[in-house]
Write a protein that holds these residues in place. Structure first.
Motif, PDB file in Angstrom:
ATOM      1  N   MET A   1      42.102-115.549 -37.086  1.00  0.00           N
ATOM      2  CA  MET A   1      41.351-116.484 -36.278  1.00  0.00           C
ATOM      3  C   MET A   1      41.603-116.156 -34.815  1.00  0.00           C
ATOM      4  SD  MET A   1      41.719-120.618 -35.853  1.00  0.00           S
ATOM      5  CE  MET A   1      43.299-120.571 -36.547  1.00  0.00           C
ATOM      6  N   SER A   2      40.533-116.218 -34.043  1.00  0.00           N
ATOM      7  CA  SER A   2      40.698-115.899 -32.629  1.00  0.00           C
ATOM      8  C   SER A   2      41.368-117.057 -31.897  1.00  0.00           C
ATOM      9  CB  SER A   2      39.335-115.599 -31.999  1.00  0.00           C
ATOM     10  OG  SER A   2      38.629-116.798 -31.747  1.00  0.00           O
ATOM     11  N   ALA A   3      42.055-116.709 -30.834  1.00  0.00           N
ATOM     12  CA  ALA A   3      42.721-117.722 -30.013  1.00  0.00           C
ATOM     13  C   ALA A   3      41.690-118.656 -29.386  1.00  0.00           C
ATOM     14  CB  ALA A   3      43.560-117.044 -28.931  1.00  0.00           C
ATOM     15  N   GLU A   4      40.516-118.129 -29.090  1.00  0.00           N
ATOM     16  CA  GLU A   4      39.448-118.936 -28.494  1.00  0.00           C
ATOM     17  C   GLU A   4      39.013-120.059 -29.444  1.00  0.00           C
ATOM     18  OE1 GLU A   4      34.831-118.165 -27.516  1.00  0.00           O
ATOM     19  OE2 GLU A   4      36.224-116.750 -26.574  1.00  0.00           O
ATOM     20  N   ILE A   5      38.854-119.734 -30.732  1.00  0.00           N
ATOM     21  CA  ILE A   5      38.475-120.754 -31.718  1.00  0.00           C
ATOM     22  C   ILE A   5      39.578-121.786 -31.853  1.00  0.00           C
ATOM     23  CG2 ILE A   5      38.041-121.173 -34.175  1.00  0.00           C
ATOM     24  CD1 ILE A   5      36.533-118.507 -34.254  1.00  0.00           C
ATOM     25  N   ALA A   6      40.814-121.321 -31.958  1.00  0.00           N
ATOM     26  CA  ALA A   6      41.941-122.251 -32.103  1.00  0.00           C
ATOM     27  C   ALA A   6      42.022-123.198 -30.918  1.00  0.00           C
ATOM     28  CB  ALA A   6      43.240-121.475 -32.256  1.00  0.00           C
ATOM     29  N   GLN A   7      41.844-122.685 -29.705  1.00  0.00           N
ATOM     30  CA  GLN A   7      41.897-123.517 -28.507  1.00  0.00           C
ATOM     31  C   GLN A   7      40.743-124.516 -28.504  1.00  0.00           C
ATOM     32  OE1 GLN A   7      41.482-121.420 -24.794  1.00  0.00           O
ATOM     33  NE2 GLN A   7      42.318-123.114 -23.617  1.00  0.00           N
ATOM     34  N   TRP A   8      39.549-124.067 -28.887  1.00  0.00           N
ATOM     35  CA  TRP A   8      38.393-124.954 -28.922  1.00  0.00           C
ATOM     36  C   TRP A   8      38.615-126.081 -29.921  1.00  0.00           C
ATOM     37  CZ3 TRP A   8      34.977-126.889 -32.371  1.00  0.00           C
ATOM     38  CH2 TRP A   8      33.866-127.543 -31.855  1.00  0.00           C
ATOM     39  N   VAL A   9      39.095-125.747 -31.115  1.00  0.00           N
ATOM     40  CA  VAL A   9      39.338-126.762 -32.145  1.00  0.00           C
ATOM     41  C   VAL A   9      40.373-127.767 -31.662  1.00  0.00           C
ATOM     42  CG1 VAL A   9      40.272-127.129 -34.471  1.00  0.00           C
ATOM     43  CG2 VAL A   9      38.594-125.317 -34.074  1.00  0.00           C
ATOM     44  N   GLU A  10      41.406-127.301 -30.979  1.00  0.00           N
ATOM     45  CA  GLU A  10      42.429-128.208 -30.446  1.00  0.00           C
ATOM     46  C   GLU A  10      41.826-129.167 -29.421  1.00  0.00           C
ATOM     47  OE1 GLU A  10      46.462-127.860 -27.812  1.00  0.00           O
ATOM     48  OE2 GLU A  10      46.148-126.355 -29.377  1.00  0.00           O
ATOM     49  N   GLN A  11      40.912-128.679 -28.588  1.00  0.00           N
ATOM     50  CA  GLN A  11      40.292-129.523 -27.571  1.00  0.00           C
ATOM     51  C   GLN A  11      39.360-130.564 -28.172  1.00  0.00           C
ATOM     52  OE1 GLN A  11      38.814-126.236 -24.894  1.00  0.00           O
ATOM     53  NE2 GLN A  11      39.189-127.839 -23.401  1.00  0.00           N
ATOM     54  N   VAL A  12      38.576-130.172 -29.153  1.00  0.00           N
ATOM     55  CA  VAL A  12      37.545-131.061 -29.686  1.00  0.00           C
ATOM     56  C   VAL A  12      38.065-131.936 -30.832  1.00  0.00           C
ATOM     57  CG1 VAL A  12      36.484-129.613 -31.476  1.00  0.00           C
ATOM     58  CG2 VAL A  12      35.061-131.123 -30.094  1.00  0.00           C
ATOM     59  N   GLY A  13      39.229-131.620 -31.377  1.00  0.00           N
ATOM     60  CA  GLY A  13      39.771-132.363 -32.515  1.00  0.00           C
ATOM     61  C   GLY A  13      39.797-133.869 -32.343  1.00  0.00           C
ATOM     62  N   PRO A  14      40.303-134.394 -31.216  1.00  0.00           N
ATOM     63  CA  PRO A  14      40.325-135.854 -31.047  1.00  0.00           C
ATOM     64  C   PRO A  14      38.931-136.483 -31.075  1.00  0.00           C
ATOM     65  CG  PRO A  14      41.830-134.817 -29.503  1.00  0.00           C
ATOM     66  CD  PRO A  14      41.039-133.701 -30.154  1.00  0.00           C
ATOM     67  N   ALA A  15      37.936-135.803 -30.518  1.00  0.00           N
ATOM     68  CA  ALA A  15      36.577-136.349 -30.503  1.00  0.00           C
ATOM     69  C   ALA A  15      35.989-136.383 -31.907  1.00  0.00           C
ATOM     70  CB  ALA A  15      35.689-135.517 -29.573  1.00  0.00           C
ATOM     71  N   VAL A  16      36.209-135.318 -32.665  1.00  0.00           N
ATOM     72  CA  VAL A  16      35.688-135.263 -34.029  1.00  0.00           C
ATOM     73  C   VAL A  16      36.378-136.314 -34.894  1.00  0.00           C
ATOM     74  CG1 VAL A  16      35.504-133.812 -36.095  1.00  0.00           C
ATOM     75  CG2 VAL A  16      34.981-132.861 -33.843  1.00  0.00           C
ATOM     76  N   THR A  17      37.682-136.437 -34.755  1.00  0.00           N
ATOM     77  CA  THR A  17      38.430-137.445 -35.513  1.00  0.00           C
ATOM     78  C   THR A  17      37.942-138.847 -35.147  1.00  0.00           C
ATOM     79  OG1 THR A  17      40.357-136.000 -35.665  1.00  0.00           O
ATOM     80  CG2 THR A  17      40.735-138.345 -36.029  1.00  0.00           C
ATOM     81  N   ALA A  18      37.692-139.098 -33.870  1.00  0.00           N
ATOM     82  CA  ALA A  18      37.202-140.413 -33.436  1.00  0.00           C
ATOM     83  C   ALA A  18      35.827-140.712 -34.024  1.00  0.00           C
ATOM     84  CB  ALA A  18      37.148-140.485 -31.916  1.00  0.00           C
ATOM     85  N   ALA A  19      34.958-139.714 -34.065  1.00  0.00           N
ATOM     86  CA  ALA A  19      33.618-139.920 -34.627  1.00  0.00           C
ATOM     87  C   ALA A  19      33.695-140.226 -36.112  1.00  0.00           C
ATOM     88  CB  ALA A  19      32.748-138.687 -34.381  1.00  0.00           C
TER      89      ALA A  19
END
Length: 141
Positions: free
Chosen positions: A1-19
């Protein structure tokens, strides 16, 4: 997995979990209301983008995973399940990765500058709980 994907998932995780916590799988087909807050709205748009790119069986599987995450009522579990789902979706679909990456604001360039001044001053970008001053008992485990 690319570091870019991992960083993106870490950033958006709280928003997705909240939704997911707010709407469950119904969020996948629900139009975003004007009153929805920015975090829930971002999470909803992310999961809807993944959902739109799937066929009937893939959509049903995504709905099942979202419902399972909601039923668990454990935010850590929900975050882990949804993060894995997003990483897999982005790794297998470069166009989706580009679409989802465009949903987040560009990270700020440059460093963070934090200054603490004075006796017993503290400073930190993210430090959790900080208790200062005299007369406080040490936290108990």
């Amino acid at each position: 997995m690319s570091a870019e994907i991992a960083q993106w998932v870490e950033q958006v995780g709280p928003a997705v979990t909240a939704a997911v916590s707010a709407y469950g799988a119904a969020m996948l087909t629900r139009a975003q209301g004007a009153a929805a807050d920015a975090t829930v709205g971002l999470g909803q748009r992310v999961l809807q983008a993944v959902w739109r790119r799937r066929d009937g069986a893939g959509r049903a599987e995504l709905e099942r995973l979202v419902d399972e995450a909601v039923d668990e009522q454990d935010e850590r579990y929900t975050t882990a399940v949804l993060s894995r789902l997003l990483r897999n979706a982005m790794q297998n679909d470069p166009e989706l990765q580009e679409e989802l990456s465009a949903m987040l604001p560009a990270p700020a360039t440059g460093g963070v500058n934090i200054t603490a001044s004075g006796e017993r001053s503290i400073a930190g970008q993210y430090i959790g709980t900080a208790i200062t001053g005299d007369g406080h008992a040490a936290p108990r485990s």
